[in-house]
Motif scaffolding. Sequence first.
Motif, PDB file in Angstrom:
ATOM      1  N   LEU A 240       0.787  -1.264  -0.013  1.00  0.00           N
ATOM      2  CA  LEU A 240      -0.076  -0.181  -0.122  1.00  0.00           C
ATOM      3  C   LEU A 240       0.847   1.115   0.076  1.00  0.00           C
ATOM      4  O   LEU A 240       0.509   2.348  -0.710  1.00  0.00           O
ATOM      5  CB  LEU A 240      -0.907  -0.117   1.308  1.00  0.00           C
ATOM      6  N   VAL A 241       1.891   1.167   0.862  1.00  0.00           N
ATOM      7  CA  VAL A 241       2.810   2.430   0.837  1.00  0.00           C
ATOM      8  C   VAL A 241       3.490   2.748  -0.321  1.00  0.00           C
ATOM      9  O   VAL A 241       3.895   3.713  -1.000  1.00  0.00           O
ATOM     10  CB  VAL A 241       3.794   2.250   1.906  1.00  0.00           C
ATOM     11  N   GLY A 242       3.697   1.645  -1.106  1.00  0.00           N
ATOM     12  CA  GLY A 242       4.483   1.587  -2.383  1.00  0.00           C
ATOM     13  C   GLY A 242       3.612   2.339  -3.423  1.00  0.00           C
ATOM     14  O   GLY A 242       4.290   2.912  -4.624  1.00  0.00           O
ATOM     15  N   PHE A 243       2.199   2.437  -3.447  1.00  0.00           N
ATOM     16  CA  PHE A 243       1.528   3.153  -4.345  1.00  0.00           C
ATOM     17  C   PHE A 243       1.591   4.757  -4.105  1.00  0.00           C
ATOM     18  O   PHE A 243       0.920   5.343  -5.006  1.00  0.00           O
ATOM     19  CB  PHE A 243       0.055   2.612  -4.187  1.00  0.00           C
ATOM     20  N   LEU A 244       1.914   5.334  -3.010  1.00  0.00           N
ATOM     21  CA  LEU A 244       1.906   6.593  -2.670  1.00  0.00           C
ATOM     22  C   LEU A 244       2.961   7.546  -3.817  1.00  0.00           C
ATOM     23  O   LEU A 244       4.227   7.084  -3.931  1.00  0.00           O
ATOM     24  CB  LEU A 244       2.613   6.759  -1.467  1.00  0.00           C
ATOM     25  N   PRO A 245       2.629   8.445  -4.307  1.00  0.00           N
ATOM     26  CA  PRO A 245       3.364   9.168  -5.476  1.00  0.00           C
ATOM     27  C   PRO A 245       4.502   9.940  -4.892  1.00  0.00           C
ATOM     28  O   PRO A 245       5.401  10.133  -5.318  1.00  0.00           O
ATOM     29  CB  PRO A 245       2.203  10.197  -6.139  1.00  0.00           C
ATOM     30  N   ASN A 246       4.225  10.617  -3.592  1.00  0.00           N
ATOM     31  CA  ASN A 246       5.069  11.252  -3.040  1.00  0.00           C
ATOM     32  C   ASN A 246       6.211  10.622  -2.332  1.00  0.00           C
ATOM     33  O   ASN A 246       6.287   9.811  -1.475  1.00  0.00           O
ATOM     34  CB  ASN A 246       4.668  12.256  -1.742  1.00  0.00           C
TER      35      ASN A 246
ATOM     36  N   GLU B 118       9.090  11.385  -0.581  1.00  0.00           N
ATOM     37  CA  GLU B 118       9.508  11.398   1.005  1.00  0.00           C
ATOM     38  C   GLU B 118       8.319  11.016   1.805  1.00  0.00           C
ATOM     39  O   GLU B 118       8.564  10.070   2.721  1.00  0.00           O
ATOM     40  CB  GLU B 118       9.683  13.137   1.062  1.00  0.00           C
ATOM     41  N   LEU B 119       7.060  11.167   1.570  1.00  0.00           N
ATOM     42  CA  LEU B 119       6.049  10.537   2.448  1.00  0.00           C
ATOM     43  C   LEU B 119       6.213   8.966   2.103  1.00  0.00           C
ATOM     44  O   LEU B 119       6.065   8.226   3.245  1.00  0.00           O
ATOM     45  CB  LEU B 119       4.777  10.953   1.782  1.00  0.00           C
ATOM     46  N   ARG B 120       6.589   8.546   1.231  1.00  0.00           N
ATOM     47  CA  ARG B 120       6.728   7.079   0.705  1.00  0.00           C
ATOM     48  C   ARG B 120       7.885   6.410   1.853  1.00  0.00           C
ATOM     49  O   ARG B 120       7.620   5.361   2.483  1.00  0.00           O
ATOM     50  CB  ARG B 120       6.783   6.431  -0.551  1.00  0.00           C
ATOM     51  N   PHE B 121       9.117   7.209   1.878  1.00  0.00           N
ATOM     52  CA  PHE B 121       9.853   6.550   2.634  1.00  0.00           C
ATOM     53  C   PHE B 121       9.776   6.625   4.140  1.00  0.00           C
ATOM     54  O   PHE B 121      10.082   5.768   4.771  1.00  0.00           O
ATOM     55  CB  PHE B 121      11.507   7.525   2.212  1.00  0.00           C
ATOM     56  N   PHE B 122       9.150   7.780   4.432  1.00  0.00           N
ATOM     57  CA  PHE B 122       8.800   8.045   5.938  1.00  0.00           C
ATOM     58  C   PHE B 122       7.832   6.890   6.258  1.00  0.00           C
ATOM     59  O   PHE B 122       8.247   6.261   7.502  1.00  0.00           O
ATOM     60  CB  PHE B 122       7.961   9.451   6.043  1.00  0.00           C
ATOM     61  N   LEU B 123       6.726   6.777   5.710  1.00  0.00           N
ATOM     62  CA  LEU B 123       5.589   5.553   6.081  1.00  0.00           C
ATOM     63  C   LEU B 123       6.496   4.270   6.043  1.00  0.00           C
ATOM     64  O   LEU B 123       6.092   3.194   6.835  1.00  0.00           O
ATOM     65  CB  LEU B 123       4.514   5.794   5.102  1.00  0.00           C
ATOM     66  N   SER B 124       7.305   4.058   4.945  1.00  0.00           N
ATOM     67  CA  SER B 124       7.737   2.791   4.875  1.00  0.00           C
ATOM     68  C   SER B 124       8.595   2.461   6.222  1.00  0.00           C
ATOM     69  O   SER B 124       8.714   1.238   6.284  1.00  0.00           O
ATOM     70  CB  SER B 124       8.756   2.851   3.553  1.00  0.00           C
ATOM     71  N   GLU B 125       9.354   3.466   6.557  1.00  0.00           N
ATOM     72  CA  GLU B 125      10.180   3.152   7.803  1.00  0.00           C
ATOM     73  C   GLU B 125       9.348   2.800   9.017  1.00  0.00           C
ATOM     74  O   GLU B 125       9.960   1.970   9.790  1.00  0.00           O
ATOM     75  CB  GLU B 125      11.094   4.434   7.939  1.00  0.00           C
ATOM     76  N   LYS B 126       8.195   3.579   9.254  1.00  0.00           N
ATOM     77  CA  LYS B 126       7.492   3.078  10.325  1.00  0.00           C
ATOM     78  C   LYS B 126       6.717   1.666  10.252  1.00  0.00           C
ATOM     79  O   LYS B 126       6.860   1.163  11.126  1.00  0.00           O
ATOM     80  CB  LYS B 126       6.277   4.267  10.505  1.00  0.00           C
TER      81      LYS B 126
END
Length: 471
Positions: free
Chosen positions: A191-197, A199-207
């Motif tokens: 789901l996180v991989g579909f985010l276009p942004n 920086e936001l994708r890397f931030f949420l991926s880390e969490k």
Amino acid sequence: MTWFTFPADNLLCRYLSISITVWLTLLLVLTIVPAVLGVSLGIRRLYMRTLLKIFEWATIRMEMGAKEKNQQLYKPYSSGIIAKEPPSSLQQEIQGLRGSASCEFEMADIFYFCRRGVESMVDDEVTTRFSAQELESWNLLTRSNYNFRHISLRLTVLWGLGVLIRYGVLLPLRVTLAVTGISLLLVLTQLVGFLPNRELRFFLSEKVHLMCYRICVRALTAIITYHNRENKPKNGGICVANHTTPIDVIILANDGCYSMVGQVHGGLMGMIQRAMVRSSPHIWFERSEVKDRHLVAKRLGNHVADKTKQPILIFPEGTCINNTSVMMFKKGSFEIGCTVYPVAIKYDPRFGDAFWNSSKFGMVNYLLRMMSSWAIVCSVWYLPPMNREEGEDAVQFANRVKAAIAAQGGLVDLIWDGGLKRAKVKEAFKEEQQKLYSKVLVGVQDQGDNKQLEDENPEEDKSHQDSTKGQ
């Protein structure tokens, strides 16, 4: 036809529903929620202290049983089977046998090679690193006890109770947590991989990664103590650590996110790899690319050049060692020219043997043994970052990092290649011994022959082995 149920059936259904509800509630409140928040309730630490007291009591009972029978408990050899003399050069040892500095062949020379050969067969430094570490005392796991004849009725009852707890309570709980952690990792990273942004994708991926790894750590009842967190690996660097088990990755990723390096797999592992790479930058190689050292070095260099990407996690030994020593580091990861962050990992074998003997146990069998052990207890030390010094080649840099990890973790620093676990000894090793002996016969004084342990594995062979078995 009229359907009806007995009261006993209703009672059984209610009991099962209540049990499942209580089980899931405890699982959610005591494990998953703390993992999401990154906090610990102290239950595992209390559990570890309780186990230590039980182990101490069991050891005392066995010692009392041994005294009653006027026998001694079996104790493993902590420093090897053979009491070896301080290392010296081949020339010095042969001259000591001869009693003179003669340059001609003497029959006494044979005894040196016979002694070294017998020592290598009985107690060599390589084979013993690929077997389970022996314990001083019994930890109520049958596979780690050598003193069965001293077990009393009380110890037998306690061992049986331990089997029920490990397989009836801990194993189902751990399997549930492992399935939960892996399922969340697969779903949320997708789901996180579909985010276009980005920086936001890397931030949420880390969490997401931290949360899922923390759940998996609890699935092993892992009790980890991290030291010197101010030295944690930073972006744009490479984290190198000694390697004991595949769960080393989970142990380190529980405290921070890393970019993984590895070969592309199929099945469940392949699904996890594809999900992970969608949300964060990992480096996966096709089977045909693994042996291309230049391609590997290029991709690693491009990754560390981007300071926004997570540090790369690499285990330079290339194989699992039984956590008593550190073997030769492959030089590939030390040729990149970036900052290296050494990490030492030391497991406590009293609670469970974390070493994975891949030639003896498959992955499923190994994970079952881990999940049916008491716990996984380990310490992790973050060492100060290290850089390649002027005039230092990759092999020397790798050896310096390896020595630092061994010293911090209380491990033996060995010069041997872990690849000898499966491969035969190279002919170059034998030829070097022949060269050294020929120099003794012709009376040539080799300055390098006085180096410690060089007669066993010269630097020339080590460099040659590094070049043929690079990262």
